[in-house]
Design a protein around this motif. Structure first.
Motif, PDB file in Angstrom:
ATOM      1  N   THR A 328       7.549 -24.662  21.403  1.00 54.90           N
ATOM      2  CA  THR A 328       8.924 -24.293  20.643  1.00 54.90           C
ATOM      3  C   THR A 328       8.704 -25.392  20.071  1.00 54.90           C
ATOM      4  OG1 THR A 328      10.058 -23.952  23.333  1.00 54.90           O
ATOM      5  CG2 THR A 328      11.006 -24.389  21.142  1.00 54.90           C
ATOM      6  N   GLN A 330      11.019 -25.254  15.455  1.00 49.16           N
ATOM      7  CA  GLN A 330      12.137 -24.881  14.893  1.00 49.16           C
ATOM      8  C   GLN A 330      11.319 -24.980  13.467  1.00 49.16           C
ATOM      9  OE1 GLN A 330      14.812 -27.948  13.501  1.00 49.16           O
ATOM     10  NE2 GLN A 330      16.386 -27.090  14.082  1.00 49.16           N
ATOM     11  N   ARG A 354      10.438 -15.382  19.585  1.00 51.58           N
ATOM     12  CA  ARG A 354      11.874 -15.841  19.133  1.00 51.58           C
ATOM     13  C   ARG A 354      12.884 -15.995  20.147  1.00 51.58           C
ATOM     14  NH1 ARG A 354      16.752 -14.270  17.050  1.00 51.58           N
ATOM     15  NH2 ARG A 354      17.599 -15.851  14.698  1.00 51.58           N
ATOM     16  N   THR A 355      13.554 -17.239  20.420  1.00 51.64           N
ATOM     17  CA  THR A 355      13.686 -17.186  21.570  1.00 51.64           C
ATOM     18  C   THR A 355      15.619 -17.651  21.190  1.00 51.64           C
ATOM     19  OG1 THR A 355      13.018 -19.665  21.232  1.00 51.64           O
ATOM     20  CG2 THR A 355      12.165 -18.181  23.057  1.00 51.64           C
ATOM     21  N   ASN A 358      16.312 -19.716  14.546  1.00 48.18           N
ATOM     22  CA  ASN A 358      15.895 -20.676  14.079  1.00 48.18           C
ATOM     23  C   ASN A 358      14.957 -20.927  15.828  1.00 48.18           C
ATOM     24  OD1 ASN A 358      17.032 -20.280  11.943  1.00 48.18           O
ATOM     25  ND2 ASN A 358      18.314 -22.429  11.778  1.00 48.18           N
ATOM     26  N   THR A 359      14.362 -20.746  16.231  1.00 48.62           N
ATOM     27  CA  THR A 359      13.432 -21.536  18.004  1.00 48.62           C
ATOM     28  C   THR A 359      13.115 -20.033  17.895  1.00 48.62           C
ATOM     29  OG1 THR A 359      15.679 -22.028  18.230  1.00 48.62           O
ATOM     30  CG2 THR A 359      13.795 -22.709  19.680  1.00 48.62           C
ATOM     31  N   TYR A 360      10.997 -20.537  17.737  1.00 50.88           N
ATOM     32  CA  TYR A 360      10.114 -19.986  18.592  1.00 50.88           C
ATOM     33  C   TYR A 360       9.642 -20.566  19.004  1.00 50.88           C
ATOM     34  CZ  TYR A 360      10.829 -16.420  14.640  1.00 50.88           C
ATOM     35  OH  TYR A 360      11.514 -14.920  13.777  1.00 50.88           O
ATOM     36  N   LEU A 361       8.973 -19.540  20.437  1.00 48.58           N
ATOM     37  CA  LEU A 361       7.844 -19.878  21.713  1.00 48.58           C
ATOM     38  C   LEU A 361       6.808 -19.451  21.788  1.00 48.58           C
ATOM     39  CD1 LEU A 361       7.642 -22.066  24.256  1.00 48.58           C
ATOM     40  CD2 LEU A 361       7.678 -19.626  25.832  1.00 48.58           C
ATOM     41  N   ARG A 382       8.426 -30.373  13.061  1.00 44.71           N
ATOM     42  CA  ARG A 382       8.357 -28.899  13.894  1.00 44.71           C
ATOM     43  C   ARG A 382       9.076 -28.654  15.359  1.00 44.71           C
ATOM     44  NH1 ARG A 382       9.600 -25.951   9.778  1.00 44.71           N
ATOM     45  NH2 ARG A 382       8.679 -26.005   7.681  1.00 44.71           N
ATOM     46  N   LEU A 384      10.028 -28.623  18.889  1.00 44.40           N
ATOM     47  CA  LEU A 384      10.482 -29.480  19.989  1.00 44.40           C
ATOM     48  C   LEU A 384      10.588 -29.501  21.755  1.00 44.40           C
ATOM     49  CD1 LEU A 384      14.244 -26.788  19.003  1.00 44.40           C
ATOM     50  CD2 LEU A 384      13.015 -28.725  17.786  1.00 44.40           C
TER      51      LEU A 384
END
Length: 412
Positions: A328, A330, A354-355, A358-361, A382, A384
């Motif tokens: 994950t 940012q 996109r979860t 500003n957050t992507y998996l 970046r 998380l």
């Protein structure tokens, strides 16, 4: 004590020294432990003789060390090709080489007995029939002569059609010049260019991996085994600890790293019933064995498995068939959407979701997540969270972060 000879009889030993001088280049005379000091001195003198313009000598506490400084972007050919052109020979070797090729220039086919008689009649050179026959058989194996069987009679002839065609087709010269700089087995393009007295004035390669030409003899044996679909026995020597071993496999493909130029043989090891990769610079000898009846089937299986391959490893440390990694990160939207594009472009089949704001998996399933870590670290700052089914990979990632924090005295 025998005199020093610039020419060599055994290439593998010299290959090891040239690779050490080129790749490492920071060893003094006393640090070459595997061979005697006299052997080191002979190999160093050969190196200085062959590659004098590129030899650099640095003074160290324990003496001087030798290295090779070669900038591929400035050169019109690979200077390491010269290492292939230093094989020793006897007086009979060199005499027979020129006389046999000169005699057969007329294109007529002759038996070994007729060649022997003609050498005596036309050149005054007396040789044993068995010596001439042995030399002709060697040249037939190397492609210099053609061998024709007519009943019990064996005839040898020289085919000049290729040489004449090359001389009449000047457009091929640029192709040879390009090939010697860009292709595997570039020594072939270099030899043809030199035979036709042509110098490369058109091509330069910014990032060329000259040292890998030292493995071309091994590569040729593997390619021949692939063409014949035969199993091979590999004699191996580890580049890390010098440990010697052997392995039998069915050679299927050659993998080449776009970053380092390092080459790997990908083959199927019947003993472990799985695909495995071997570095070409660790293979010392290739011995062909019997034909493989399952070659095409294994090649199809490899094509499917390559979709789950990150680098060259088909097995994780945990022994799972496939590892799963999820990361994950940012991304400040919309200014940093290029990070998402990079994940999609370089993720090798992984999914990007996109979860939240500003957050992507990023998720992927591959054979060995250990090979992903250098790429994963490029997103440091970046990330998380990171999870992996292979816990050793996950622990290694977080331990590396902690080591970096301590190094830069950052509280965590």
């Amino acid at each position: 004590m025998s005199d020093f000879q610039e020419l060599i009889r055994s290439f593998p030993k010299t290959r090891e020294y040239v690779r050490d001088f080129f790749v490492y280049g920071f060893k003094t005379r006393n640090e070459f432990k595997e061979k005697s000091p006299r052997t080191y001195d002979n190999e160093r003198r050969r190196l200085e003789s062959w590659l004098a313009p590129y030899v650099r000598k640095d003074h160290a506490l324990g003496g001087s060390n030798i290295s090779l400084a070669i900038d591929s972007s400035l050169l019109d050919t690979n200077p390491l090709f010269r290492v292939w052109k230093t094989k020793s020979f006897t007086d009979n070797d060199i005499v027979l080489h020129f006389l046999i090729l000169d005699l057969l220039q007329d294109g007529l086919a002759r038996t070994a007995e007729e060649i022997t008689d003609c050498l005596l009649a036309e050149y005054g050179a007396l040789f044993d029939i068995q010596t001439v026959r042995r030399k002709c058989n060697v040249y037939e194996k190397e492609g210099l002569l053609e061998k024709i069987k007519s009943g019990k009679t064996v005839l040898f002839s020289l085919d000049n059609s290729l040489a004449l065609w090359l001389k009449s087709n000047e457009t091929m010269l640029d192709a040879f010049a390009f090939y010697q700089m860009a292709g595997c087995l570039g020594i072939i393009g270099n030899e043809l260019s030199e035979q036709l007295d042509f110098q490369n004035k058109s091509f330069r390669v910014k990032h060329s991996f000259f040292v890998h030409t030292l493995e071309d003899e091994i590569l040729l044996g593997l390619l021949d085994a692939m063409a014949q679909k035969t199993t091979v026995r590999l004699e191996l020597k580890s580049s890390r600890n010098g440990f010697k071993s052997a392995a039998e496999c069915i050679p299927l493909q050659i993998f080449i790293s776009a970053r380092s130029g390092r080459r790997f043989l990908c083959g199927y090891v019947g003993k472990s019933r799985r695909f495995s990769c071997f570095r070409l610079d660790s293979i010392k000898r290739v011995i062909p064995l019997e034909k493989s009846v399952e070659y095409d089937e294994l090649l199809d299986k490899l094509s499917l498995n390559r979709q789950k391959l990150w680098g060259v490893s088909f097995q994780s440390e945990e022994g799972h068939h496939l590892d799963t990694l999820s990361m994950t990160i940012q991304v400040l939207e919309p200014d940093e959407h290029y990070i998402v594009e990079r994940l999609e472009r370089e993720g090798r089949g992984g999914t990007v979701t996109r979860t939240g704001e500003n957050t992507y998996l990023y998720e992927v399933q591959i054979f060995d997540c250990n090979e992903m870590l250098p790429w994963v670290r490029t997103f440091t700052g970046r990330i998380l969270s990171l999870k992996c089914s292979s816990k050793s990979v996950e622990q290694r990632f977080y331990q590396d972060l902690q080591t970096m924090y301590r190094m830069y005295q950052i509280e965590f």
